[in-house]
Design a protein around this motif. Sequence first.
Motif, PDB file in Angstrom:
ATOM      1  N   VAL A   1     -60.872  29.872  58.563  1.00  0.00           N
ATOM      2  CA  VAL A   1     -60.110  30.832  57.772  1.00  0.00           C
ATOM      3  C   VAL A   1     -61.320  31.843  57.745  1.00  0.00           C
ATOM      4  O   VAL A   1     -61.671  33.498  57.789  1.00  0.00           O
ATOM      5  CB  VAL A   1     -60.397  30.323  56.100  1.00  0.00           C
ATOM      6  CG1 VAL A   1     -60.461  31.771  55.404  1.00  0.00           C
ATOM      7  CG2 VAL A   1     -59.095  29.489  55.948  1.00  0.00           C
ATOM      8  N   LEU A   2     -62.708  31.429  57.751  1.00  0.00           N
ATOM      9  CA  LEU A   2     -64.198  32.552  57.826  1.00  0.00           C
ATOM     10  C   LEU A   2     -63.633  33.136  59.333  1.00  0.00           C
ATOM     11  O   LEU A   2     -63.842  34.628  59.164  1.00  0.00           O
ATOM     12  CB  LEU A   2     -64.905  31.674  57.636  1.00  0.00           C
ATOM     13  CG  LEU A   2     -66.159  31.442  56.531  1.00  0.00           C
ATOM     14  CD1 LEU A   2     -66.478  30.160  56.072  1.00  0.00           C
ATOM     15  CD2 LEU A   2     -66.238  32.186  55.211  1.00  0.00           C
ATOM     16  N   THR A   3     -63.394  32.426  60.374  1.00  0.00           N
ATOM     17  CA  THR A   3     -63.665  33.574  61.512  1.00  0.00           C
ATOM     18  C   THR A   3     -62.368  33.990  61.263  1.00  0.00           C
ATOM     19  O   THR A   3     -62.380  35.110  61.941  1.00  0.00           O
ATOM     20  CB  THR A   3     -63.561  32.449  62.668  1.00  0.00           C
ATOM     21  OG1 THR A   3     -64.633  31.056  62.401  1.00  0.00           O
ATOM     22  CG2 THR A   3     -63.844  32.411  64.151  1.00  0.00           C
TER      23      THR A   3
ATOM     24  N   GLN B   1     -68.212  37.332  62.084  1.00  0.00           N
ATOM     25  CA  GLN B   1     -69.504  37.878  61.304  1.00  0.00           C
ATOM     26  C   GLN B   1     -69.928  37.356  60.164  1.00  0.00           C
ATOM     27  O   GLN B   1     -70.473  37.557  59.181  1.00  0.00           O
ATOM     28  CB  GLN B   1     -69.724  39.079  61.309  1.00  0.00           C
ATOM     29  CG  GLN B   1     -70.160  39.624  62.799  1.00  0.00           C
ATOM     30  CD  GLN B   1     -71.390  39.403  63.125  1.00  0.00           C
ATOM     31  OE1 GLN B   1     -72.294  39.091  62.834  1.00  0.00           O
ATOM     32  NE2 GLN B   1     -71.092  38.853  64.529  1.00  0.00           N
ATOM     33  N   SER B   2     -69.013  36.700  59.781  1.00  0.00           N
ATOM     34  CA  SER B   2     -68.409  35.998  58.004  1.00  0.00           C
ATOM     35  C   SER B   2     -69.158  35.331  57.744  1.00  0.00           C
ATOM     36  O   SER B   2     -70.167  35.076  56.478  1.00  0.00           O
ATOM     37  CB  SER B   2     -66.705  35.468  57.929  1.00  0.00           C
ATOM     38  OG  SER B   2     -65.718  36.357  58.113  1.00  0.00           O
TER      39      SER B   2
ATOM     40  N   LEU C   1     -68.492  43.228  54.954  1.00  0.00           N
ATOM     41  CA  LEU C   1     -68.274  43.126  56.283  1.00  0.00           C
ATOM     42  C   LEU C   1     -67.018  43.495  56.842  1.00  0.00           C
ATOM     43  O   LEU C   1     -66.462  43.803  55.870  1.00  0.00           O
ATOM     44  CB  LEU C   1     -67.460  41.879  56.111  1.00  0.00           C
ATOM     45  CG  LEU C   1     -67.585  40.874  57.066  1.00  0.00           C
ATOM     46  CD1 LEU C   1     -68.434  40.293  57.450  1.00  0.00           C
ATOM     47  CD2 LEU C   1     -66.668  39.599  56.455  1.00  0.00           C
ATOM     48  N   SER C   2     -66.154  44.451  58.071  1.00  0.00           N
ATOM     49  CA  SER C   2     -65.739  44.183  58.088  1.00  0.00           C
ATOM     50  C   SER C   2     -64.734  44.497  59.498  1.00  0.00           C
ATOM     51  O   SER C   2     -64.294  42.956  59.855  1.00  0.00           O
ATOM     52  CB  SER C   2     -65.405  45.704  59.356  1.00  0.00           C
ATOM     53  OG  SER C   2     -65.068  46.397  60.062  1.00  0.00           O
ATOM     54  N   CYS C   3     -63.163  43.056  58.522  1.00  0.00           N
ATOM     55  CA  CYS C   3     -62.128  42.530  58.725  1.00  0.00           C
ATOM     56  C   CYS C   3     -61.356  43.242  59.588  1.00  0.00           C
ATOM     57  O   CYS C   3     -60.462  43.548  59.381  1.00  0.00           O
ATOM     58  CB  CYS C   3     -61.194  41.943  57.376  1.00  0.00           C
ATOM     59  SG  CYS C   3     -62.415  41.042  56.307  1.00  0.00           S
ATOM     60  N   GLU C   4     -61.793  44.304  60.810  1.00  0.00           N
ATOM     61  CA  GLU C   4     -60.850  44.035  62.071  1.00  0.00           C
ATOM     62  C   GLU C   4     -59.324  43.685  61.985  1.00  0.00           C
ATOM     63  O   GLU C   4     -58.554  44.423  62.219  1.00  0.00           O
ATOM     64  CB  GLU C   4     -61.722  44.591  62.733  1.00  0.00           C
ATOM     65  CG  GLU C   4     -62.990  45.909  62.927  1.00  0.00           C
ATOM     66  CD  GLU C   4     -62.109  46.968  62.494  1.00  0.00           C
ATOM     67  OE1 GLU C   4     -61.839  47.321  62.548  1.00  0.00           O
ATOM     68  OE2 GLU C   4     -63.275  47.372  61.983  1.00  0.00           O
ATOM     69  N   ILE C   5     -59.250  42.683  61.839  1.00  0.00           N
ATOM     70  CA  ILE C   5     -57.705  41.908  62.412  1.00  0.00           C
ATOM     71  C   ILE C   5     -57.056  42.355  61.384  1.00  0.00           C
ATOM     72  O   ILE C   5     -55.966  42.554  61.821  1.00  0.00           O
ATOM     73  CB  ILE C   5     -58.386  40.629  61.986  1.00  0.00           C
ATOM     74  CG1 ILE C   5     -57.128  39.213  62.683  1.00  0.00           C
ATOM     75  CG2 ILE C   5     -58.700  39.594  60.989  1.00  0.00           C
ATOM     76  CD1 ILE C   5     -56.899  37.673  63.353  1.00  0.00           C
ATOM     77  N   PHE C   6     -57.359  42.784  60.398  1.00  0.00           N
ATOM     78  CA  PHE C   6     -56.103  42.909  59.014  1.00  0.00           C
ATOM     79  C   PHE C   6     -55.859  44.927  58.490  1.00  0.00           C
ATOM     80  O   PHE C   6     -55.681  44.886  58.287  1.00  0.00           O
ATOM     81  CB  PHE C   6     -56.442  42.297  58.000  1.00  0.00           C
ATOM     82  CG  PHE C   6     -55.902  40.276  58.333  1.00  0.00           C
ATOM     83  CD1 PHE C   6     -54.937  40.494  58.819  1.00  0.00           C
ATOM     84  CD2 PHE C   6     -56.796  39.950  57.977  1.00  0.00           C
ATOM     85  CE1 PHE C   6     -54.521  38.582  59.464  1.00  0.00           C
ATOM     86  CE2 PHE C   6     -56.795  38.579  58.514  1.00  0.00           C
ATOM     87  CZ  PHE C   6     -55.716  37.894  59.471  1.00  0.00           C
TER      88      PHE C   6
END
Length: 278
Positions: A106-108, A113-114, A180-185
């Motif tokens: 989940v973190l990954t 960088q999570s 944190l930049s959650c680029e995937i979403f």
Amino acid sequence: MSELRVVLLGSSWSERSSVGNFLLGKNKFYTEEEPDSCVRVRGQMKDKDLVLINTPDLLHPNLSADRLTEFMENCVRLSAPGPHVFLLVLQPEDFTEGHKERLCRVLTRFSDQSFNHSLILISEPTEESSALIEEFLKSPALKDLIRKCRYRYLRRRGTEHEELLTRLGQIVKENNGEHLSCEIFHNAAETFTAPFPDDQSPKQNKAQTIMKTIKAAGIRAFKRMSTPESSSSHMSALRIVLFGKSEDKKTKLGNFIIGHDSFQGHKESSRCLSFWMP
């Protein structure tokens, strides 16, 4: 930094809610009944706002991939433009190798960088457990997670309110104040949440919706090199080629762009298909 955004993760809603209320200094999370979506609550610190996002149980072994993605996208939207800290609230007697692997996945998925933005908060074992917490801390699964999180962990018992806030602030400092930049979403969040200006026409709105959907689907637009002929001529049509392994997903996206069910997704075609939208 005007606000500190913290995402609560763990397998116990009541424990996460209790920790959230502890941070806020008041009871804003209901600890009894777990909702079926993320819950965002805002509180006040000395010099900034504190925003907590409490998630459903993202670590449940029976949670489907679609529901996990839905919960994670919701979490990303509520923590926009990105969380500063993941607070991992763990029950040591229930923390197995399988539990650790699900949490790491989940973190990954949020970001690679999570772990640099994570703090582990270890709850005390329940009264039913005869083992001491020192024994649980020797667990290979827990030790490995602590290592991945750069040895950032606290035991909840004895931790003061100010101490926990200070540790959260230290993680922000260690990451140079960056969230944190959650680029995937990120693109998908823009597609479903960004409003259009009131002065745009329905045609402009539809065009922007299409382009945002294409972007969210991971399709990249490439600008060709400008030539005297191309720069002087006006583009009369936008031509899009859909690539991907999933026929069903390409079909749904194509029909969404066109606005009606021109593509039939019941079986894969052996040739290319072309449809025109006026």
